[in-house]
Design an enzyme around this catalytic site. Structure first.
Site, PDB file in Angstrom:
ATOM      1  N   ASN A   1     -35.136-117.499 -19.754  1.00  0.00           N
ATOM      2  CA  ASN A   1     -34.298-116.377 -19.357  1.00  0.00           C
ATOM      3  C   ASN A   1     -34.488-115.137 -20.235  1.00  0.00           C
ATOM      4  O   ASN A   1     -33.734-114.175 -20.108  1.00  0.00           O
ATOM      5  CB  ASN A   1     -32.829-116.812 -19.282  1.00  0.00           C
ATOM      6  CG  ASN A   1     -32.612-117.762 -18.104  1.00  0.00           C
ATOM      7  OD1 ASN A   1     -33.511-117.946 -17.266  1.00  0.00           O
ATOM      8  ND2 ASN A   1     -31.447-118.376 -18.026  1.00  0.00           N
TER       9      ASN A   1
ATOM     10  N   ARG B   1     -36.264-114.341  -9.212  1.00  0.00           N
ATOM     11  CA  ARG B   1     -35.321-113.218  -9.194  1.00  0.00           C
ATOM     12  C   ARG B   1     -35.759-112.082 -10.121  1.00  0.00           C
ATOM     13  O   ARG B   1     -35.165-111.011 -10.141  1.00  0.00           O
ATOM     14  CB  ARG B   1     -33.931-113.694  -9.624  1.00  0.00           C
ATOM     15  CG  ARG B   1     -33.266-114.573  -8.582  1.00  0.00           C
ATOM     16  CD  ARG B   1     -31.885-114.957  -8.999  1.00  0.00           C
ATOM     17  NE  ARG B   1     -30.965-113.857  -9.083  1.00  0.00           N
ATOM     18  CZ  ARG B   1     -30.459-113.220  -8.039  1.00  0.00           C
ATOM     19  NH1 ARG B   1     -30.774-113.589  -6.823  1.00  0.00           N
ATOM     20  NH2 ARG B   1     -29.620-112.220  -8.207  1.00  0.00           N
TER      21      ARG B   1
ATOM     22  N   CYS C   1     -32.867-119.984  -7.856  1.00  0.00           N
ATOM     23  CA  CYS C   1     -32.145-121.199  -7.455  1.00  0.00           C
ATOM     24  C   CYS C   1     -31.044-120.902  -6.448  1.00  0.00           C
ATOM     25  O   CYS C   1     -30.351-119.893  -6.553  1.00  0.00           O
ATOM     26  CB  CYS C   1     -31.550-121.855  -8.696  1.00  0.00           C
ATOM     27  SG  CYS C   1     -32.792-122.628  -9.713  1.00  0.00           S
TER      28      CYS C   1
ATOM     29  N   VAL D   1     -18.824-119.267 -12.984  1.00  0.00           N
ATOM     30  CA  VAL D   1     -19.892-118.258 -12.936  1.00  0.00           C
ATOM     31  C   VAL D   1     -20.550-118.213 -11.551  1.00  0.00           C
ATOM     32  O   VAL D   1     -20.751-117.143 -10.979  1.00  0.00           O
ATOM     33  CB  VAL D   1     -20.942-118.501 -14.041  1.00  0.00           C
ATOM     34  CG1 VAL D   1     -22.056-117.462 -13.966  1.00  0.00           C
ATOM     35  CG2 VAL D   1     -20.283-118.482 -15.416  1.00  0.00           C
TER      36      VAL D   1
HETATM   37  C1  EPZ Z   1     -29.177-115.382 -15.161  1.00  0.00           C
HETATM   38  O1  EPZ Z   1     -29.105-115.203 -13.745  1.00  0.00           O
HETATM   39  C2  EPZ Z   1     -30.017-116.617 -15.376  1.00  0.00           C
HETATM   40  N1  EPZ Z   1     -31.307-116.408 -14.754  1.00  0.00           N
HETATM   41  C3  EPZ Z   1     -29.321-117.840 -14.798  1.00  0.00           C
HETATM   42  O2  EPZ Z   1     -30.096-118.973 -15.126  1.00  0.00           O
HETATM   43  C4  EPZ Z   1     -27.946-117.976 -15.457  1.00  0.00           C
HETATM   44  O3  EPZ Z   1     -27.261-119.050 -14.869  1.00  0.00           O
HETATM   45  C5  EPZ Z   1     -27.161-116.683 -15.255  1.00  0.00           C
HETATM   46  O4  EPZ Z   1     -27.912-115.551 -15.760  1.00  0.00           O
HETATM   47  C6  EPZ Z   1     -25.803-116.711 -15.953  1.00  0.00           C
HETATM   48  O5  EPZ Z   1     -25.964-116.883 -17.327  1.00  0.00           O
HETATM   49  C7  EPZ Z   1     -32.226-115.687 -15.372  1.00  0.00           C
HETATM   50  O6  EPZ Z   1     -32.024-115.166 -16.466  1.00  0.00           O
HETATM   51  C8  EPZ Z   1     -33.557-115.581 -14.701  1.00  0.00           C
HETATM   52  P1  EPZ Z   1     -25.824-113.131 -13.286  1.00  0.00           P
HETATM   53  P2  EPZ Z   1     -28.573-113.856 -13.134  1.00  0.00           P
HETATM   54  O7  EPZ Z   1     -26.237-111.812 -12.747  1.00  0.00           O
HETATM   55  O8  EPZ Z   1     -28.895-112.740 -14.051  1.00  0.00           O
HETATM   56  C9  EPZ Z   1     -22.831-112.455  -9.598  1.00  0.00           C
HETATM   57  C10 EPZ Z   1     -31.157-120.998 -14.743  1.00  0.00           C
HETATM   58  O9  EPZ Z   1     -30.901-122.114 -14.245  1.00  0.00           O
HETATM   59  N2  EPZ Z   1     -23.588-111.225  -9.273  1.00  0.00           N
HETATM   60  O10 EPZ Z   1     -25.248-113.174 -14.663  1.00  0.00           O
HETATM   61  O11 EPZ Z   1     -29.051-113.785 -11.731  1.00  0.00           O
HETATM   62  C11 EPZ Z   1     -23.668-113.705  -9.335  1.00  0.00           C
HETATM   63  O12 EPZ Z   1     -23.660-114.048  -7.969  1.00  0.00           O
HETATM   64  C12 EPZ Z   1     -30.685-119.738 -14.057  1.00  0.00           C
HETATM   65  O13 EPZ Z   1     -31.837-120.852 -15.766  1.00  0.00           O
HETATM   66  C13 EPZ Z   1     -23.154-110.423  -8.239  1.00  0.00           C
HETATM   67  O14 EPZ Z   1     -22.127-110.690  -7.595  1.00  0.00           O
HETATM   68  O15 EPZ Z   1     -27.022-114.155 -13.162  1.00  0.00           O
HETATM   69  C14 EPZ Z   1     -23.000-114.720 -10.228  1.00  0.00           C
HETATM   70  O16 EPZ Z   1     -21.867-115.245  -9.581  1.00  0.00           O
HETATM   71  C15 EPZ Z   1     -29.827-120.008 -12.866  1.00  0.00           C
HETATM   72  N3  EPZ Z   1     -23.894-109.309  -7.933  1.00  0.00           N
HETATM   73  C16 EPZ Z   1     -22.554-113.875 -11.426  1.00  0.00           C
HETATM   74  O17 EPZ Z   1     -22.562-112.511 -10.982  1.00  0.00           O
HETATM   75  C17 EPZ Z   1     -25.016-108.964  -8.611  1.00  0.00           C
HETATM   76  O18 EPZ Z   1     -25.653-107.941  -8.289  1.00  0.00           O
HETATM   77  C18 EPZ Z   1     -23.429-113.992 -12.648  1.00  0.00           C
HETATM   78  O19 EPZ Z   1     -24.789-113.779 -12.286  1.00  0.00           O
HETATM   79  C19 EPZ Z   1     -25.441-109.795  -9.681  1.00  0.00           C
HETATM   80  C20 EPZ Z   1     -24.710-110.918  -9.988  1.00  0.00           C
END
Ligand code: EPZ
Length: 438
Positions: A24, A97, A121, A333
């Site tokens: 990440n 992503r 995922c 989350v």
């Molecule tokens: C990162 O995803 C990680 N992926 C994820 O790891 C990790 O679970 C996540 O952060 C939380 O720590 C990478 O770094 C590649 P978010 P990311 O934006 O950035 C909502 C793994 O298994 N949201 O923090 O995509 C979203 O739906 C992966 O290693 C919106 O609503 O996660 C979620 O509910 C899986 N709109 C929450 O925010 C948006 O535009 C947090 O997502 C963006 C996000």
């Protein structure tokens, strides 16, 4: 033909594995190299699919990516960056992503970006509305096209006062990668502050960026016109470390995770100790082991950093199927990160999913129709089963469940694990797991 893993369970995993740079962080540091006026060097790069996808996307945009054969270090030279062919980019639709993070750096470098439809995922809806909203506030024009989105900034990107509705990791990175070379000052409130984000800030600072992390999730970025390349060693993968820790617990094993760092895992280590797992920390890694005593149930809520991370939840839930009593896990989350429990139930686990927030704090998913709380009653003996891997962490959880089960399991879809776990099959072999690959 798809690869099938046949796992014969019941062998405690024992031995040593090493974790390298964090999945990440590494792909995002690679994207940051696009912002430099000369080449960057990234060390501690794992051989995982997400790195391959970003390497290929960078090459399509004219970035020279060279892997040093001995160490695996990457040299990324963006001096010949160019617009890529849309059809070539499109071939990467659904792979990852990370492409959404190319927006700011590509606009700074060549004035426009085309981003293919995203993969990653399937653990919830995973929208990109925060990303697009912050980009618009920087002055970008976003247009939906067939197969992706097209983004440009006819009047340039300008610093802005931004606020995220939720501390999204990706949207915070979007802001960092866009604001460092935008004109003027950007202030982001509601930012995510995960260790991987701090490491990205360290990369950008090496490049010449001026970024201040203030109290209460506020990050302030003073835009600069040019950045240089960087030399950086990626922080270790704390999520992989936590996965092996859970594997030791579930299989009643003893695993030394070389490279694991205590400071990135504080919340995990507290929980591991409460369940009854043990660990010894030294300067080079952490030994995780089952003490032979019964495991204890617990009440747990996932959260953004510094809370208990969502990526640790799935492997730990397998551990909780082995604890004596009732555990409750509230996932706050992602709205849909318990799909993987279906296979565990088929393997004999006792897990019920609920729509209510079974935690101390109601979360955003509470009044909606999401099965985001789990009640796990243990201890249950897991039995081998047919499993198709649904996502990265859920998949790893299935593997460790199969390794602890009686009898054998037939596992398909293991390619997903390669997205984030470097050489997982040889690591399992080194730990004494009994499996065949056909
Ligand atoms: C990162 O995803 C990680 N992926 C994820 O790891 C990790 O679970 C996540 O952060 C939380 O720590 C990478 O770094 C590649 P978010 P990311 O934006 O950035 C909502 C793994 O298994 N949201 O923090 O995509 C979203 O739906 C992966 O290693 C919106 O609503 O996660 C979620 O509910 C899986 N709109 C929450 O925010 C948006 O535009 C947090 O997502 C963006 C996000």
């Amino acid at each position: 033909m798809a690869t099938v893993l046949t796992i014969r369970g019941g062998v405690p995993l024992t031995g040593q594995v090493s974790v390298r740079g964090a999945k990440n962080l590494v792909p995002k540091a690679m994207v940051a190299a696009l912002l430099g006026s000369d080449a960057s060097v990234l060390r501690n790069v794992p051989e995982i699919k997400d790195v391959d996808v970003v390497t290929s996307l960078l090459r399509l945009h004219g970035v020279e990516v060279v892997k040093e054969p001995q160490t695996g270090d990457l040299r990324l030279d963006p001096t010949k960056v160019k617009t890529a062919q849309m059809k070539d980019i499109d071939a990467h639709a659904g792979d990852s992503r990370i492409p959404i993070l190319f927006c700011g750096p590509l606009i700074h470098a060549i004035g426009e970006a085309f981003i293919p439809d995203l993969g990653g995922c399937k653990i919830g809806d995973r929208p990109i509305d925060y990303h697009l909203e912050v980009l618009r506030q920087f002055g970008a024009v976003v247009e939906k096209r067939e197969g992706g989105i097209s983004i440009s900034a006819p009047k340039g990107l300008k610093g802005a006062k931004l606020s995220l509705p939720y501390p999204s990791v990706g949207a915070t990175e979007q802001v960092l990668l866009t604001a460092t070379r935008a004109e003027g000052i950007t202030e982001l409130s509601g930012a995510a502050i995960e260790p991987e984000i701090m490491d990205l800030i360290a990369v950008l600072q090496k490049m010449g960026a001026i970024i201040t992390v203030q109290t209460d999730r506020v990050i302030r970025i003073e835009g600069v016109r040019d950045l240089t390349g960087f030399k950086h060693r990626a922080l270790p993968d704390r999520n992989e470390a936590a996965s092996w820790a859970s594997a030791a617990l579930v299989t009643q094993g003893d695993i030394y995770v070389a490279g694991a760092r205590q400071g990135d895992l504080t919340a995990f280590l507290n929980t591991y100790r409460k369940v009854g797992g043990s660990f010894d920390i030294d300067d080079n890694g952490i030994r995780f082991y089952h003490t032979g005593r019964k495991l204890s149930p617990l009440v747990l809520e996932t959260d953004v950093h510094p809370g208990f991370m969502t990526d640790w939840q799935q492997p730990l839930v397998v551990g909780l199927t082995q604890a004596q009593g009732v555990s409750i896990v509230h996932e706050t989350v992602y709205e849909n990160r318990f799909g993987f429990t279906e296979a565990l139930v088929r393997m004999g686990a006792n897990i019920q999913l609920h729509r209510e927030c079974l935690g101390s704090v109601p979360c955003r998913f509470g009044q909606r129709n999401f099965l985001h709380s789990a009640v796990i009653s243990g201890a249950t003996q897991l039995k081998g089963a047919e499993i198709h891997i649904p996502d990265l962490r859920g998949g790893f959880s299935h593997l460790i469940a199969a390794l602890a089960a009686t009898g054998s399991s037939r596992v398909t879809g293991i390619e997903i694990i390669n997205r984030g776990y470097e050489h997982f099959q040889s690591k399992l072999e080194a730990l004494g797991a009994d499996f065949d690959v056909h």
